[in-house]
Write an enzyme that holds these catalytic residues in place. Structure first.
Site, PDB file in Angstrom:
ATOM      1  N   HIS A 120       0.822  -1.213   0.000  1.00  0.00           N
ATOM      2  CA  HIS A 120       0.000   0.000   0.000  1.00  0.00           C
ATOM      3  C   HIS A 120       0.857   1.265   0.000  1.00  0.00           C
ATOM      4  CE1 HIS A 120       0.400  -0.172   4.528  1.00  0.00           C
ATOM      5  NE2 HIS A 120       0.507   1.130   4.346  1.00  0.00           N
ATOM      6  N   ASP A 150      -0.697  -7.413   1.094  1.00  0.00           N
ATOM      7  CA  ASP A 150      -0.084  -6.112   1.397  1.00  0.00           C
ATOM      8  C   ASP A 150       1.431  -6.228   1.506  1.00  0.00           C
ATOM      9  OD1 ASP A 150      -0.045  -3.373   1.780  1.00  0.00           O
ATOM     10  OD2 ASP A 150      -0.280  -3.516   3.949  1.00  0.00           O
ATOM     11  N   GLY A 222       4.296   5.792   9.251  1.00  0.00           N
ATOM     12  CA  GLY A 222       5.708   5.697   8.896  1.00  0.00           C
ATOM     13  C   GLY A 222       6.317   4.376   9.305  1.00  0.00           C
ATOM     14  N   ASN A 223       5.641   3.666  10.246  1.00  0.00           N
ATOM     15  CA  ASN A 223       6.104   2.337  10.647  1.00  0.00           C
ATOM     16  C   ASN A 223       5.740   1.266   9.630  1.00  0.00           C
ATOM     17  OD1 ASN A 223       5.940   3.124  14.018  1.00  0.00           O
ATOM     18  ND2 ASN A 223       7.581   1.822  13.235  1.00  0.00           N
ATOM     19  N   SER A 224       4.805   1.554   8.725  1.00  0.00           N
ATOM     20  CA  SER A 224       4.358   0.559   7.750  1.00  0.00           C
ATOM     21  C   SER A 224       5.540  -0.005   6.976  1.00  0.00           C
ATOM     22  CB  SER A 224       3.361   1.173   6.771  1.00  0.00           C
ATOM     23  OG  SER A 224       2.143   1.457   7.401  1.00  0.00           O
ATOM     24  N   ALA A 241      -0.579  -1.962   9.870  1.00  0.00           N
ATOM     25  CA  ALA A 241      -1.756  -1.125  10.104  1.00  0.00           C
ATOM     26  C   ALA A 241      -1.857  -0.765  11.576  1.00  0.00           C
ATOM     27  CB  ALA A 241      -3.028  -1.851   9.659  1.00  0.00           C
ATOM     28  N   ILE A 242      -2.576   0.314  11.843  1.00  0.00           N
ATOM     29  CA  ILE A 242      -2.855   0.723  13.214  1.00  0.00           C
ATOM     30  C   ILE A 242      -4.332   1.009  13.340  1.00  0.00           C
ATOM     31  CG2 ILE A 242      -0.568   1.646  13.712  1.00  0.00           C
ATOM     32  CD1 ILE A 242      -1.587   4.413  13.110  1.00  0.00           C
ATOM     33  N   GLY A 280     -12.506 -22.956  -6.705  1.00  0.00           N
ATOM     34  CA  GLY A 280     -13.730 -22.765  -7.466  1.00  0.00           C
ATOM     35  C   GLY A 280     -14.982 -23.010  -6.649  1.00  0.00           C
TER      36      GLY A 280
END
Length: 469
Positions: A120, A150, A222-224, A241-242, A280
């Site tokens: 992301h 992600d 910024g930690n991502s 995420a936070i 499927g």
């Protein structure tokens, strides 16, 4: 009298001796309690994470992303192609806005310069700069990105790199100490510490594969893409995420397990993408109410609501109404669990599903087939669907593997469909209570109606009915 005096003095000396002994015992006991309350020491040094972090921090990098993108919330109004497609009046497209994003990454292959981060962060990136602990900066190129997990891999050409060893995230337990290392608010190589608060978190509103580690180690913007490490200095998670007001930290952060990231990285480096397999079949949560209606003794699992003809699931003998309760011995408690477990397996991968079929337990071997790559060409709705842009549900779609039909790409705000409540991002799975399998089929069947078009809509994990009068 004298003898008596001598006897009294001896008694006093004995009494004093007993008092001194008791006082000595009390003093020694008190010292023992005080020593026990002190932190344990190694030699003359206080306990510290510094030795471990000295090995970890050089492997964590700061990532700066510069890019541009179109502003405007409504794709129908902002996308010139869609406006032309539907014959809407031309208007100047919104000016592109430039943006800058700060994130983090982890060097996982020092020899080849591979850096693991979040996908992301890299959306609409034009320029990616990686900065090391020693302040050297390098331009990075994208090797591969995968939105469902992600996870992304970028590469830099640099020497004297340090990679971080991967730990086994399946060994984590709630209460284990972990440290988060990253670049919060542009403050490079910042370390915070906490514990594993929960495991296997899902249902967080993500469209991807959810199996998050929850931690109270402070994770901020910024930690991502940064590292979550155990006390041995092994990478056990990628901060992703936070949860908190306005993106602030309230002690609830989430990280992608290292085992999930490891599988994704391997595929991205080898192929630039993850070649997913599929069974499927459509699945949903087995709720207690559904379990009661199906007269099942179990109360959790992934309920199979539909099996596609000719699919791998059909070949394996899976039937609608079956409940998947385990994959390769690992418990499955929800549709998200099953989607995550299968989503990490590639085409040709084999697995063993444990099935509850009317309270009988079956073991069914399955082999995933390569997910079909379908056309994403726009299909223009007509009649009551005039003003609606449709496309087949692709492997990159949020509903892939959960719904069969057509994705709604855009809806003209002035159309009858929009007034009825049809919105972009939903999925049409039936027309007049008949299942549909493609965007073309949706348009063809809908065109037969000039009033009261009944559509089955897949929205937020469930199916709702909508009528266009």
């Amino acid at each position: 009298m004298t003898r008596g005096h001598h006897h009294s003095a001896g008694a006093e000396r004995k009494t004093l001796g007993v008092v001194l002994i008791l006082a000595g015992i009390w003093l020694l006991s008190t010292l023992a309690v005080v020593r026990a309350a002190e932190p344990s020491r190694v030699g003359n040094e206080m306990p510290s994470l510094a030795p471990m972090l000295e090995r970890v921090v050089p492997s964590v990098v700061s990532i700066a992303i510069q890019g541009s993108g179109n502003a405007g919330p409504d794709p129908m109004l902002s996308d010139p192609f869609l406006r032309k497609f539907f014959g809407l009046p031309e208007q100047p497209s919104p000016s592109e806005r430039s943006f800058q994003v700060a994130g983090s990454g982890v060097i996982v292959d020092a020899k080849n310069g591979y850096v693991l981060t979040n996908s992301h962060l890299l959306e609409n990136a034009d320029e990616i700069t990686v900065t090391l602990l020693d302040h050297r900066s390098f331009s990075a190129k994208v090797i591969g990105m995968d939105q469902p997990t992600d996870v992304a891999v970028v590469q830099i050409k640099a020497d004297r790199l340090t990679s971080l060893p991967l730990g086994d995230s399946s060994d984590l337990k709630v209460g284990d100490y972990v440290a988060a290392v990253g670049n919060p608010y542009g403050l490079s190589q910042t370390v915070t510490m906490g514990i594993v608060s929960a495991l296997g978190r899902s249902g967080l509103g993500s469209d991807g594969l959810e199996n998050f580690i929850q931690t109270d180690a402070s994770i901020n913007p910024g930690n991502s893409g940064g590292a979550l490490v155990n006390l041995q200095g092994e990478l056990v998670g990628i901060n992703s995420a936070i949860f908190g007001p306005a993106g602030s930290n309230v002690g609830i952060g989430f990280a992608i397990p290292s085992n999930m990231a490891k599988d994704a990285v391997r595929e991205l480096i080898a192929h630039g993408k993850i070649r997913r397999g599929e069974l499927g079949m459509l699945i949903q949560d087995l709720t207690p109410l559904l379990a009661q209606a199906f007269r099942l003794k179990i109360s959790a699992g992934a309920l199979v609501s539909r099996v596609m003809a000719g699919s791998a699931a059909s070949s394996a003998g899976i039937l609608a109404g079956d409940v998947v309760v385990a994959v390769d011995g690992r418990p499955i408690r929800s549709d998200v669990d099953l989607r995550t477990a299968l989503g990490l397996l590639g085409a040709g991968a084999k697995a063993r599903l444990t099935i509850d079929r009317h309270n009988r337990v079956l073991e069914l071997p399955v082999e995933l087939r390569e997910a079909n790559t379908v056309s994403t060409a726009l299909v223009k709705g007509e009649g009551l669907l005039a003003g609606v842009a449709l496309a087949d549900i692709s492997p990159d779609s949020a509903a892939y593997g959960q719904a069969d039909g057509a994705e709604i790409l855009a809806v003209d705000p002035q159309s009858d469909a929009a007034q009825a409540g049809l919105i972009a991002g939903d999925f049409i799975v039936s027309v007049d209570q008949q299942p549909v399998h493609s965007a073309t089929q949706v348009a063809q069947r809908a065109n037969r109606f000039n009033k009261l078009l009944l559509l089955g809509i897949f929205h937020a994990g469930g199916i709702q009915y909508l009528v266009i009068p």
